[in-house]
Design an enzyme around this catalytic site. Structure first.
Site, PDB file in Angstrom:
ATOM      1  N   SER A  11       0.846  -1.195   0.000  1.00 34.60           N
ATOM      2  CA  SER A  11       0.000   0.000   0.000  1.00 34.60           C
ATOM      3  C   SER A  11       0.881   1.244   0.000  1.00 34.60           C
ATOM      4  O   SER A  11       2.068   1.159  -0.316  1.00 34.60           O
ATOM      5  CB  SER A  11      -0.933  -0.035   1.211  1.00 34.60           C
ATOM      6  OG  SER A  11      -1.948   0.938   1.083  1.00 34.60           O
ATOM      7  N   ASN A  12       0.333   2.389   0.347  1.00 39.65           N
ATOM      8  CA  ASN A  12       1.117   3.626   0.390  1.00 39.65           C
ATOM      9  C   ASN A  12       0.563   4.560   1.456  1.00 39.65           C
ATOM     10  O   ASN A  12      -0.404   4.227   2.133  1.00 39.65           O
ATOM     11  CB  ASN A  12       1.143   4.279  -1.003  1.00 39.65           C
ATOM     12  CG  ASN A  12      -0.257   4.629  -1.476  1.00 39.65           C
ATOM     13  OD1 ASN A  12      -0.941   5.445  -0.889  1.00 39.65           O
ATOM     14  ND2 ASN A  12      -0.703   3.958  -2.541  1.00 39.65           N
ATOM     15  N   HIS A  13       1.181   5.758   1.584  1.00 44.59           N
ATOM     16  CA  HIS A  13       0.853   6.660   2.696  1.00 44.59           C
ATOM     17  C   HIS A  13      -0.309   7.617   2.447  1.00 44.59           C
ATOM     18  O   HIS A  13      -0.501   8.540   3.222  1.00 44.59           O
ATOM     19  CB  HIS A  13       2.086   7.506   3.056  1.00 44.59           C
ATOM     20  CG  HIS A  13       3.194   6.715   3.659  1.00 44.59           C
ATOM     21  ND1 HIS A  13       3.049   6.042   4.852  1.00 44.59           N
ATOM     22  CD2 HIS A  13       4.449   6.477   3.247  1.00 44.59           C
ATOM     23  CE1 HIS A  13       4.182   5.431   5.140  1.00 44.59           C
ATOM     24  NE2 HIS A  13       5.049   5.668   4.176  1.00 44.59           N
ATOM     25  N   ALA A  36      -4.508   7.322  -4.533  1.00 41.11           N
ATOM     26  CA  ALA A  36      -3.130   6.921  -4.849  1.00 41.11           C
ATOM     27  C   ALA A  36      -3.175   5.413  -5.117  1.00 41.11           C
ATOM     28  O   ALA A  36      -3.083   4.596  -4.196  1.00 41.11           O
ATOM     29  CB  ALA A  36      -2.206   7.241  -3.683  1.00 41.11           C
TER      30      ALA A  36
END
Ligand code: C5P
Length: 232
Positions: free
Chosen positions: A36-38, A104
């Site tokens: 995943s990402n922030h 995102a």
């Protein structure tokens, strides 16, 4: 009273359907691990709030986030990019007025996620995960003409405007909103943002401000653009 109290804001988006994606996607590696990402979802949620305040019907398709859903939005919670694309297509069986891709989306997913938890092998110090490209959600929606106006975001760390312009063309978008995520004071997980808004023939850089205030300005810009292209 808040900035977005209905009594204070013109209801000029009444009758319009805006579909907005927000947050990260979560791509399973196995039942307990993921890629995943922030992304916090703050920008997409602020855009949803601003569009609702002007009277739009908003479908907010959200990856996993820790923030409160905007009152009045139809929320569809998803995890993976594949789920996000399917939810977008389902929501836009009838063409939407505006689509904003603020999510995102993870660029890659596992070629084949494991059904069971991957076990550590005592004799192995290295493992290899095979990843394959995720679908490009916004480019697919643009190709399928699922919305009259399509708006993307471009988070870049260098050559921000140049890269954003090429994404605008490559993905078939009307508007791209570029921001420099190498700066610690704006972008991912921050309350403030500073962006450059780019169309085929216009570039506009509003001052750095809160994501909530910026969302109001962006909704205004998108609506103006949509009005102009519908009469030209
Ligand atoms: O990740 P990238 O810089 O290409 O993202 C630009 C825009 O494309 C964003 O609006 C993002 O939501 C969208 N995107 C998408 N599907 C992907 C990757 C990005 O819709 N797989």
């Amino acid at each position: 009273m808040t900035h977005f109290d209905k009594a204070q804001v013109t209801q000029d988006l009444t009758g319009q359907h805006w579909v907005i994606t927000a947050g990260p996607t979560m791509e399973a590696i196995d039942p307990v691990r993921f890629i995943s990402n922030h992304s916090s979802g703050k920008m997409g949620y602020a855009l949803a709030t601003a569009a609702i305040a002007r009277g739009a019907t908003v479908t907010l398709i959200s990856g996993p986030v820790q923030i409160t859903a905007p009152a009045g939005a139809k929320i569809i919670a998803v995890k993976s990019a594949d789920e996000m694309l399917a939810a977008c297509q389902q929501s836009m069986i009838t063409q939407a007025d505006v689509f904003i891709g603020a999510a995102a989306v993870a660029d890659f997913k596992m070629k084949a996620a494991c059904d069971q938890k991957m076990k550590k092998q005592s004799d192995t110090d290295e493992i290899t995960l095979t990843l394959v490209k995720n679908p490009d959600i916004i480019a697919t929606l643009a190709q399928q003409k699922r919305a009259k106006t399509l708006v993307g975001f471009a988070a870049e760390t260098q050559n921000v405007i140049e890269y954003a312009k090429s994404k605008l063309e490559r993905k078939g978008l009307d508007i791209i909103i570029a921001n420099d995520v190498s700066r610690a004071d704006i972008g991912f997980n921050q309350d403030d943002n500073q962006v450059t808004v780019i169309t085929k023939d216009k570039t506009w850089s509003p001052d750095k401000t809160t994501k909530n205030a910026l969302a109001g300005q962006l909704v205004e810009f998108i609506n103006e653009y949509a009005l102009q292209t519908s009469i030209s």
